[in-house]
Scaffold this motif. Sequence first.
Motif, PDB file in Angstrom:
ATOM      1  N   ARG A 116     -17.676  -7.666  37.755  1.00 58.93           N
ATOM      2  CA  ARG A 116     -16.453  -8.087  36.830  1.00 58.93           C
ATOM      3  C   ARG A 116     -16.953  -8.754  35.347  1.00 58.93           C
ATOM      4  NH1 ARG A 116     -12.394 -11.258  39.302  1.00 58.93           N
ATOM      5  NH2 ARG A 116     -14.232 -12.214  40.958  1.00 58.93           N
ATOM      6  N   LEU A 117     -17.371  -9.616  35.856  1.00 59.57           N
ATOM      7  CA  LEU A 117     -18.152 -10.953  34.719  1.00 59.57           C
ATOM      8  C   LEU A 117     -18.840  -9.753  34.151  1.00 59.57           C
ATOM      9  CD1 LEU A 117     -18.426 -13.661  33.931  1.00 59.57           C
ATOM     10  CD2 LEU A 117     -21.003 -13.550  35.204  1.00 59.57           C
ATOM     11  N   GLY A 118     -19.604  -9.024  34.256  1.00 71.00           N
ATOM     12  CA  GLY A 118     -20.388  -8.383  33.079  1.00 71.00           C
ATOM     13  C   GLY A 118     -19.462  -7.526  31.835  1.00 71.00           C
ATOM     14  N   LYS A 119     -18.439  -7.078  33.007  1.00 70.62           N
ATOM     15  CA  LYS A 119     -17.212  -6.218  32.041  1.00 70.62           C
ATOM     16  C   LYS A 119     -16.508  -7.017  31.290  1.00 70.62           C
ATOM     17  CE  LYS A 119     -13.043  -3.033  32.620  1.00 70.62           C
ATOM     18  NZ  LYS A 119     -12.513  -2.439  33.486  1.00 70.62           N
ATOM     19  N   VAL A 120     -16.296  -7.941  31.917  1.00 70.57           N
ATOM     20  CA  VAL A 120     -15.051  -9.507  31.441  1.00 70.57           C
ATOM     21  C   VAL A 120     -15.936  -9.475  29.563  1.00 70.57           C
ATOM     22  CG1 VAL A 120     -14.593 -11.403  31.409  1.00 70.57           C
ATOM     23  CG2 VAL A 120     -14.578 -10.633  32.709  1.00 70.57           C
ATOM     24  N   MET A 121     -17.940  -9.663  30.371  1.00 71.14           N
ATOM     25  CA  MET A 121     -18.253 -10.257  29.457  1.00 71.14           C
ATOM     26  C   MET A 121     -19.094  -9.751  28.506  1.00 71.14           C
ATOM     27  SD  MET A 121     -17.839 -14.031  29.342  1.00 71.14           S
ATOM     28  CE  MET A 121     -18.884 -14.342  28.179  1.00 71.14           C
ATOM     29  N   GLN A 122     -18.722  -8.331  28.642  1.00 66.68           N
ATOM     30  CA  GLN A 122     -19.035  -6.580  27.905  1.00 66.68           C
ATOM     31  C   GLN A 122     -21.269  -7.117  27.522  1.00 66.68           C
ATOM     32  OE1 GLN A 122     -16.952  -6.910  23.841  1.00 66.68           O
ATOM     33  NE2 GLN A 122     -14.834  -6.772  24.644  1.00 66.68           N
TER      34      GLN A 122
END
Length: 316
Positions: free
Chosen positions: A159-165
């Motif tokens: 999730r964090l990786g997706k949000v932070m691209q």
Amino acid sequence: MTRYLLPASFAAALASGAAANGVTVDNCGDPLVFDSAPERIVVHDMNMTDMAFALELQDRIVGLTGITGWYKTSPDFDELRGDIPELAPKYPTIENLVSVEPDLFFAGWYYGMRPGGDVTPDTLAPFGIKTMVLTESCVHLDKDRPAASMDLLFDDVLRLGKVMQVEERAETLVSGWKAELAAIETQTAGLERLRVFLLDGPADAPFTAGRFAIPDAMIAAAGGANITHDLDTSWGRTSWEAVAAANPEFLVLLDYQTGNGAADTFRFLQEHPVMSQTDAVRNERWIGLRYEELTPGPANIRAIIKMAQAMHPGLN
């Protein structure tokens, strides 16, 4: 791994035009939508900070909270942190957060926020601050959650990786952790599952991990069975009598690294009228693990290996 259906509100958001124009992730069953990657983030607690460091997000972290008020940091943590300021040693105030103008606050219920407290997603929203909530903590507001699995770590990093691209970085990390976990579980699959009790320090009533806390899944992966699995909570209290009646064979002691740390906790158990009679205490079978090893974060995988080796001597 345990999975569950997404709520209708989140599923609808994924199908909407808003999701198509940015990024939408699940946030305790609700959609959290970003039009672009946050440029300024604040992270609470060591375990969530470790997630952010693993994703190499230091250049976008404008502050940390909830670190030095409770824990001793490691040299590795300090090196990764560099000159990132700590805005509050324990729970932050709204003023602490607003002062650095973040786009995102990564925290959880009882990990930087309290239900009905001053700092919540609702109180931060008017200041333009979105809150990504640690999944393990969602159970404090929604009891209809699945029991803990290692997906609590894997999914939050994704999730964090997706949000932070930085999705590719997140996927690489998670893929590696899953491979390590699979290797551990293969080695422990045919072994006797020891009765394990986790204790968060000496107390009149023991504070421990129930079936919604990630140590429940970690203990299982290491080849044990959490004796407090039936507790209908993530982290909570039980009674010494109940623990002693379950007669744990192995102990996991949270080590805050103050005084003699976990060794002090074990001495407390040796002197306790009922716990002193349990197999784990009589046979001196225990391991001390740090806070960030027992809350969702990158240190979980190494902690599982350490638990497995301590519970099953001779394991690779």
